[in-house]
Design a protein around this motif. Structure first.
Motif, PDB file in Angstrom:
ATOM      1  N   LEU A 226      -9.760 -43.496 -24.549  1.00  9.09           N
ATOM      2  CA  LEU A 226      -9.651 -42.043 -24.469  1.00  9.09           C
ATOM      3  C   LEU A 226     -10.970 -41.421 -24.021  1.00  9.09           C
ATOM      4  O   LEU A 226     -10.986 -40.528 -23.160  1.00  9.09           O
ATOM      5  N   LEU A 227     -12.067 -41.892 -24.589  1.00  6.84           N
ATOM      6  CA  LEU A 227     -13.371 -41.338 -24.221  1.00  6.84           C
ATOM      7  C   LEU A 227     -13.717 -41.670 -22.781  1.00  6.84           C
ATOM      8  O   LEU A 227     -14.295 -40.845 -22.064  1.00  6.84           O
ATOM      9  N   ARG A 228     -13.362 -42.862 -22.350  1.00  8.27           N
ATOM     10  CA  ARG A 228     -13.640 -43.261 -20.973  1.00  8.27           C
ATOM     11  C   ARG A 228     -12.861 -42.397 -19.978  1.00  8.27           C
ATOM     12  O   ARG A 228     -13.327 -42.133 -18.868  1.00  8.27           O
ATOM     13  N   ARG A 229     -11.694 -41.949 -20.374  1.00  7.58           N
ATOM     14  CA  ARG A 229     -10.862 -41.127 -19.500  1.00  7.58           C
ATOM     15  C   ARG A 229     -11.135 -39.635 -19.649  1.00  7.58           C
ATOM     16  O   ARG A 229     -10.483 -38.816 -19.014  1.00  7.58           O
ATOM     17  N   GLY A 230     -12.075 -39.311 -20.532  1.00  7.60           N
ATOM     18  CA  GLY A 230     -12.403 -37.910 -20.729  1.00  7.60           C
ATOM     19  C   GLY A 230     -11.365 -37.165 -21.538  1.00  7.60           C
ATOM     20  O   GLY A 230     -11.284 -35.933 -21.477  1.00  7.60           O
ATOM     21  N   GLU A 231     -10.561 -37.887 -22.333  1.00  5.67           N
ATOM     22  CA  GLU A 231      -9.524 -37.268 -23.154  1.00  5.67           C
ATOM     23  C   GLU A 231      -9.991 -37.170 -24.606  1.00  5.67           C
ATOM     24  O   GLU A 231     -10.975 -37.796 -25.002  1.00  5.67           O
ATOM     25  N   SER A 232      -9.282 -36.398 -25.397  1.00  5.51           N
ATOM     26  CA  SER A 232      -9.678 -36.155 -26.779  1.00  5.51           C
ATOM     27  C   SER A 232      -9.358 -37.349 -27.671  1.00  5.51           C
ATOM     28  O   SER A 232      -8.267 -37.910 -27.617  1.00  5.51           O
ATOM     29  N   ALA A 233     -10.318 -37.729 -28.509  1.00  4.18           N
ATOM     30  CA  ALA A 233     -10.119 -38.774 -29.511  1.00  4.18           C
ATOM     31  C   ALA A 233     -10.286 -38.185 -30.906  1.00  4.18           C
ATOM     32  O   ALA A 233     -10.483 -38.923 -31.870  1.00  4.18           O
ATOM     33  N   ARG A 234     -10.192 -36.878 -31.000  1.00  9.45           N
ATOM     34  CA  ARG A 234     -10.401 -36.222 -32.279  1.00  9.45           C
ATOM     35  C   ARG A 234      -9.294 -36.593 -33.267  1.00  9.45           C
ATOM     36  O   ARG A 234      -8.146 -36.807 -32.891  1.00  9.45           O
TER      37      ARG A 234
END
Length: 338
Positions: A226-234
């Motif tokens: 998720l972080l690599r794709r720039g998406e939220s991991a919250r």
């Protein structure tokens, strides 16, 4: 699995740590206490050395910092930096032995470096300087030997069957001497796996299977993706962990590079809005690519002469030219069949 004082230790990458890594400790402690199996007096997280070489394994000082951020609200789980400070990768059984020996030998061998990860129920931090009053420092547990057990998921248990990954000696020491506390996951069948392994079946009484009724399939791999794709991991891990990872760009997406297709198309195609000028290979470069009409010459006209009454469309017909009207100087023939 015998009763007594237990310290749970989890060894792994923790790149980054997730809520599931921490939930395993809570699930296992509740299960052990509810069934009267023993008394959990502490929990330890031991991140692996950088030399382990796993993909996406960031430097240990980053992983340790993230673990401490994730565990800042826990009053019984601590981080041990011992593995990361060694000269290289340490086998799991040696890590278990070291931590167990330090805990049980603490009263005779005070190791200041171990104080940072020693459980509070083993070390009374408020009386740390009163070395002559050891019973108070250990909360009365100093006469009872503490067993350090490996806390893991079902995937680690199943990895014992991977050829070349674990030696029989390691499995004997981990399961036979220390013991396993396995938090099960959906889709796994650890009981069947234990039954099919001679070594695990031999020490089956030293393996505790803890059911996890609150399904949580969150993993470090998912968070990294998720972080690599720039998406939220919250809400998959602590906000402070995510903020730390972002600040140090630990799992950021790599810069995009032009593909071979992009490179070739940019060189083969003209810029937008412009079209490459075509050349006529039949005319020399000194002339233009247009042809001027020749004066005095009329083009020959072709027409169909005397189509038979029974003509069927699609059949070949004889095409002739009107020699009388369209003849030019030098013409000798009267017609041509096509």
């Amino acid at each position: 699995m015998s009763k007594g004082s237990i310290v749970l230790i989890a060894c792994g990458s923790f790149s980054p740590p997730t809520y599931m890594h921490l939930r395993m400790f809570e699930i296992a402690r509740d299960y052990i206490h509810s069934f009267g199996i023993g008394s959990v007096v502490g929990g330890i997280v031991s991140p692996v050395h950088d030399a382990y070489g796993k993909k996406d394994l960031v430097a240990s000082h980053h992983r340790i910092s993230m673990l401490k951020l994730a565990l800042r609200s826990s009053n019984w789980i601590k981080v041990s930096e011992w593995e990361s400070r060694q000269a290289g990768w340490t086998r799991t059984r040696l890590s278990l032995k070291y931590h167990q020996d330090i805990i049980n030998g603490y009263k005779s061998n005070l190791d200041p470096d171990s104080a940072e990860w020693l459980p509070d129920d083993v070390l009374n931090v408020n009386s740390y300087d009163e070395t002559d009053n050891f019973p108070l420092m250990t909360n009365g547990n100093y006469q009872e030997r503490v067993t350090v057990k490996l806390l893991c998921g079902a995937d680690l248990l199943e990895s014992f069957a991977t050829p070349g990954l674990w030696s029989d000696e390691d499995i004997e020491a981990i399961v036979g001497t220390h013991g396993l506390v396995v938090v099960t996951r959906a889709g796994s069948n650890p009981s069947k796996f234990i039954h099919e392994s001679d070594i695990l079946y031999k020490h089956r009484r030293n393996i505790l299977l803890v059911p996890n009724h609150v399904v949580n399939e969150v993993s470090s791999t998912v968070v990294r993706r998720l972080l690599r794709r720039g998406e939220s991991a919250r809400y998959l891990t602590d906000d402070a962990v995510l903020a730390y990872a972002a600040r140090h760009a630990l799992y950021a997406a790599a810069p995009e590079h032009a593909s071979l297709r992009d490179v070739t198309s940019s060189t083969a195609r003209p810029p937008p809005g412009r079209r490459a000028k075509k050349t006529n290979f039949l005319i020399s470069s000194s002339r233009t690519d247009s042809v001027s009409p020749v004066d005095g010459v009329k083009p020959k006209l072709a027409y169909v002469d005397r189509v038979p009454p029974g003509y069927v469309p699609g059949k070949a017909v004889k095409i002739v030219s009107d020699v009388a009207q369209h003849a030019t100087a030098g013409d000798k023939g009267s017609g041509c069949a096509l």
